[in-house]
Enzyme design. Structure first.
Site, short mmCIF file in Angstrom:
data_model
loop_
_atom_site.label_atom_id
_atom_site.label_comp_id
_atom_site.label_asym_id
_atom_site.label_seq_id
_atom_site.Cartn_x
_atom_site.Cartn_y
_atom_site.Cartn_z
N GLU A 148 0.88 -1.25 0.42
CA GLU A 148 -0.34 0.04 -0.02
C GLU A 148 0.92 1.17 0.12
O GLU A 148 1.97 1.23 0.83
CB GLU A 148 -0.57 -0.20 1.36
CG GLU A 148 -1.88 1.57 0.93
CD GLU A 148 -2.52 1.42 2.35
OE1 GLU A 148 -2.71 0.02 3.12
OE2 GLU A 148 -3.34 1.98 2.91
N ARG A 152 4.61 -12.86 9.07
CA ARG A 152 5.72 -11.68 9.03
C ARG A 152 6.79 -11.61 9.55
O ARG A 152 7.02 -11.98 10.89
CB ARG A 152 4.37 -10.78 9.01
CG ARG A 152 4.70 -10.14 10.97
CD ARG A 152 3.17 -9.49 10.56
NE ARG A 152 3.41 -8.19 10.52
CZ ARG A 152 2.84 -6.72 9.56
NH1 ARG A 152 1.87 -7.90 8.75
NH2 ARG A 152 3.27 -6.23 9.34
N LYS A 196 3.86 0.05 10.24
CA LYS A 196 3.71 1.58 9.26
C LYS A 196 3.66 2.04 10.11
O LYS A 196 3.58 3.39 10.48
CB LYS A 196 2.87 1.31 7.88
CG LYS A 196 4.07 1.34 6.64
CD LYS A 196 3.16 1.06 5.59
CE LYS A 196 2.98 -0.28 4.75
NZ LYS A 196 2.66 -0.71 3.66
P1 ATP Z 1 1.31 -2.92 8.24
O1 ATP Z 1 0.12 -3.52 8.48
O2 ATP Z 1 2.66 -2.21 9.00
O3 ATP Z 1 0.50 -1.55 7.10
P2 ATP Z 1 1.53 -4.31 5.56
O4 ATP Z 1 0.96 -5.29 5.80
O5 ATP Z 1 -0.07 -3.14 5.34
O6 ATP Z 1 1.54 -3.23 6.87
P3 ATP Z 1 1.55 -3.59 2.84
O7 ATP Z 1 2.25 -2.14 2.18
O8 ATP Z 1 0.52 -3.57 2.23
O9 ATP Z 1 2.12 -3.31 4.46
O10 ATP Z 1 3.16 -4.54 2.79
C1 ATP Z 1 3.12 -5.20 1.40
C2 ATP Z 1 3.53 -6.87 0.82
O11 ATP Z 1 4.26 -6.71 2.36
C3 ATP Z 1 1.76 -7.37 1.99
O12 ATP Z 1 1.92 -8.47 1.01
C4 ATP Z 1 2.13 -7.97 3.66
O13 ATP Z 1 2.61 -9.43 3.59
C5 ATP Z 1 3.71 -7.69 3.32
N1 ATP Z 1 4.29 -7.08 4.25
C6 ATP Z 1 4.47 -5.71 5.15
N2 ATP Z 1 5.08 -6.24 5.99
C7 ATP Z 1 5.87 -7.52 6.44
C8 ATP Z 1 6.61 -8.62 7.53
N3 ATP Z 1 7.00 -7.41 8.42
N4 ATP Z 1 7.20 -9.23 6.81
C9 ATP Z 1 7.00 -10.03 5.93
N5 ATP Z 1 6.11 -9.69 5.35
C10 ATP Z 1 5.62 -8.08 5.04
MG MG Z 2 -1.22 -3.87 4.32
#
Ligand code: ATP
Ligand code: MG
Length: 555
Positions: free
Chosen positions: A34, A259, A269
Site C-alpha cells: 500500500e 511476518r 507502518k
Molecule cells: P502494516 O500492517 O505495518 O501497515 P502492511 O502489511 O499493511 O504493513 P503493505 O504495504 O500492505 O504493508 O505490505 C505489502 C506486502 O508486504 C504485503 O504482502 C505484506 O504482507 C508484506 N509485509 C508487510 N510487512 C511485512 C513483514 N513484517 N514481514 C513480511 N511481509 C510483510
Molecule cells: Mg496492508
C-alpha cells in the site's frame, strides 16, 4: 521444475501444483504494497519470497500498488517504493499495476453481487455497524436494511456513486452470515463513500472499494497463481474465496506466512509514520530506520538484505529475529567487498621525536585481504600522527595491550613506537603524546625478533582529511517495541552519536556518497549523501564485532 530442492513450505505447495497441473505449471506472484509509507525490511522478506519464487520457477512477479484508500496514499511513496524494489534487485518487467486501475471492474463486481442478491446498501453508520457485528463469542445482529430489494439496492448504490449521499451515511455490504464464527464473514463492507480525490483517479470516484473487496479480485484479474500474504489474512481467506465464488471468477491460491519481526525495531507502518512525523528521526531514510531507504543510506547492500531474508527463512509460526542477525549479514557482505582504510574517530596527537622533521614516507597498505585483486595503496607516514584516544591509557589495567607510558606497540603497516611522555593541558586532559620509533621495524617486524602485543591504527596529521562520523545504535532499547503501545517510551536517547572531527586517511578525500569502507579496527562505514567534497560525512553501518556469532555459538 526448479533445479534445487524446495526451500520452504510455500515451495512445497508450488511444486505440488506444478505436479498436479493446477495452474498449468505457471507461477505468477505479486508484491502488493500500500503506498502509505516507505518499504521496510519486512517488505524485503515478502519481495524475496514473491520475486524469488517467480525467478526460481520461471514465472513472473507483478508489482502492484494496493491503493484503495485515497486518504492515506501519496505519490512520493509510489516513487520511493519502485526505487527500493529496483534497488533490491527485483524486476517486474512490464507488470506494474495499481488496484485503482480496477475500480471499474470492482464497481461492476459490486453490481453483480447486488443483482445476485448477495450485497445490499446499508444506512447504518460506522458505529452502529460495529455494534451490530457482535463479538468472538456473540453472533452479530442483522441490519434492518439487509432485506432491501435488488432494485432498491441498485438505485441506492448508483446514488452513492453519483455523490448523492454524504460520507458515512451509506455503505454497500456483502450479504453473507451475521452469525458466522468468522467475523470477517459478517456482512463486510464492500464500498464506502469518501469524497477525497485519489492520487491516480483524481475526482472520478466518490465511492471506494474496501481492501478486502479489492485484494482477491485484483489477484484474480491479473491471473495470479499464488497469492502470498502474512498470517493476519488467514481469517480473510474464506471471505476472498466467497467473493470469487459468488462472482464466479478465476481463483488463485492464497498462502499465508509469518511476518518478519525484528528485535529493537518497529515494523508497523503506523509506528514508522509516527517516528517520521514527530521528528524522532530525520526522515524515512534516516540510517536508524528499518526502511530500505534507511538501510541503504546506512550502508547496507542489496545482497546483504537478500541474504538475510534467505537466512531468516519462511514459516507459519511467529517469532522475533535478533537484529544482530541482520547486522551479521551486512558485516559478512562488506567484509568481502569493502576496501580497508585507516581512520581515527577520536584523535589524539602523537609526535615521534626521533623522526626527521619534514620527512614523509609512503607505506604499503593492503586494500582488502579478502580480495587479492583489490591491490595495495600508499599511506603517508610522518613525524606527527593521530591515534585513537582509546588506544592510549596512562594507567592501563592488566589486559590493555595498546599504548601506555613506556610501552611499545606496532603502528598498522608501520613502525614500532614507544611512548616516552604524556602532555596535558591545564585541566589535566591529555592533549598529546611524545613517542620514539624504531627505524628498524618498518613493515611491522623487529629484526631482533622482539614482539609487541598491540597493533593500533593511525593517520598522518599533516595528510589526514577531516570527516564527520555518525555512529548509530538501536532505535529502541526495548527488545519488542512493536508489541508495546507505549513504544515511544523506549526510544533510545543515544541512538545517534555525531563525532564531528574524525581524521581519515587522504585516499578517502574523494569518496562519494554510497561508497563503503572498513575502517580498520572500528567498523564498516558508508559515505552519507550529506557528504560534500571537503566535508566528508560517514555513517557507521555496523561495528566489526559480531554479536550474532556469539548468539549462535551459544545455541
Ligand atoms: P502494516 O500492517 O505495518 O501497515 P502492511 O502489511 O499493511 O504493513 P503493505 O504495504 O500492505 O504493508 O505490505 C505489502 C506486502 O508486504 C504485503 O504482502 C505484506 O504482507 C508484506 N509485509 C508487510 N510487512 C511485512 C513483514 N513484517 N514481514 C513480511 N511481509 C510483510
Ligand atoms: Mg496492508
Amino acid at each position: 521444475m526448479a533445479e534445487t530442492e524446495p526451500a520452504n513450505f510455500i515451495e512445497d505447495i508450488v511444486e505440488e501444483h506444478n505436479g498436479n497441473g493446477r495452474f498449468g505449471g505457471q507461477v505468477i506472484t505479486r508484491f502488493p504494497p500500500e503506498p502509505n509509507g516507505y518499504l521496510h525490511i519486512g517488505h524485503a522478506k515478502s519481495m524475496c519470497l514473491n520475486f524469488g519464487l517467480a525467478n526460481k520457477y520461471g514465472g513472473r512477479c507483478h508489482m502492484r500498488f494496493d491503493d484503495t484508500n485515497p486518504a492515506k496514499e501519496e505519490e512520493e511513496f509510489v516513487e520511493s517504493i519502485l526505487e527500493d524494489v529496483r534497488w533490491l534487485g527485483w524486476d517486474w518487467g512490464e507488470h506494474l499495476y495499481f488496484a485503482s486501475d480496477y475500480f471499474n471492474e470492482l464497481h461492476d463486481y459490486a453490481i453483480d453481487l447486488i443483482k445476485k442478491g448477495k450485497a445490499y446498501v446499508d444506512d447504518l453508520d460506522q458505529e452502529q455497524i460495529r455494534k451490530y457485528r457482535g463479538t468472538l463469542t456473540e453472533p452479530g445482529v442483522e441490519s434492518p436494511f439487509r432485506n432491501r430489494s435488488v432494485d432498491d439496492n441498485l438505485a441506492l448504490f448508483r446514488g452513492m456513486k453519483e455523490g448523492e449521499f454524504e460520507e458515512g451515511t451509506k455503505v454497500l455490504r456483502a450479504k453473507i452470515d451475521m452469525a458466522s464464527g468468522n467475523i470477517n464473514m459478517r456482512d463486510p463492507v464492500l464500498f464506502r463513500i469518501l469524497k477525497t480525490p485519489h492520487h491516480r483517479t483524481g475526482e472520478q470516484w466518490v465511492i471506494y472499494p474496501m481492501y478486502d473487496f479489492t485484494h482477491g479480485q485484483s489477484d484474480s484479474i491479473e491471473g495470479i497463481t499464488h497469492s502470498i500474504c502474512t498470517m493476519e489474512y488467514e481469517d480473510h481467506r474464506p471471505l476472498y474465496d466467497w467473493f470469487l465464488d459468488a462472482l464466479d471468477i478465476y481463483q488463485p491460491q492464497q498462502i499465508e506466512f509469518a511476518r518478519l519481526n525484528l528485535s529493537n525495531t518497529v515494523l508497523s507502518k503506523r509506528k514508522l509514520i509516527q517516528l517520521v512525523r514527530e521528528g524522532h528521526v530525520g526522515g524515512w531514510d534516516d540510517p536508524r530506520m528499518p526502511t530500505l531507504a534507511g538501510l541503504r543510506r546506512r550502508g547496507y547492500t542489496p545482497e546483504s538484505i537478500r541474504n538475510f531474508c534467505e537466512q531468516v527463512g519462511v514459516a507459519k509460526r511467529q517469532n522475533v529475529i535478533d537484529i544482530a542477525m541482520l547486522e551479521h549479514a551486512v558485516r559478512d557482505d562488506l567484509n568481502r567487498r569493502a576496501p580497508r582504510a585507516l581512520a581515527v574517530l577520536r584523535p589524539l596527537k602523537v609526535v615521534i621525536e626521533n623522526y626527521p622533521e619534514g620527512q614523509v614516507e609512503h607505506l604499503d597498505a593492503i586494500n582488502n585481504p579478502e580480495d587479492s585483486d583489490a591491490g595495495t595503496r600508499k599511506l603517508p607516514f610522518s613525524r606527527e600522527l593521530y591515534i585513537e584516544r582509546d588506544d592510549f591509557m596512562e594507567e592501563p589495567p592488566r589486559k590493555f595491550f595498546r599504548l601506555a607510558p613506556g610501552r611499545e606497540v606496532r603502528l598498522r603497516y608501520g613502525y614500532f613506537i614507544t611512548c616516552t611522555d604524556v602532555i596535558k593541558d591545564d585541566a589535566g586532559e591529555i592533549i598529546e603524546l611524545r613517542c620514539t620509533y624504531d627505524p628498524e621495524t618498518r613493515g611491522g617486524q623487529a629484526p631482533d625478533g622482539r614482539k609487541v602485543r598491540g597493533t593500533i591504527h593511525w593517520v598522518s596529521a599533516e595528510h589526514a582529511v577531516n570527516a564527520e562520523v555518525r555512529l548509530y545504535d538501536h532505535l529502541f532499547t526495548s527488545e519488542r517495541p512493536d508489541d508495546d503501545d507505549d513504544f515511544m517510551s523506549t526510544l533510545n536517547p543515544h541512538s545517534l552519536e555525531v563525532v564531528p572531527d574524525a581524521k581519515v586517511e587522504p585516499s578517502l578525500a574523494d569518496a562519494v556518497p554510497g561508497e563503503k569502507f572498513q575502517f580498520e579496527r572500528t567498523g564498516y562505514f558508508a559515505v552519507d549523501p550529506d557528504s560534500q567534497p571537503g566535508a566528508l560525512v560517514f555513517n557507521r553501518t555496523v561495528t566489526l564485532r559480531d554479536s550474532w556469532k556469539k548468539v549462535t555459538a551459544k545455541l
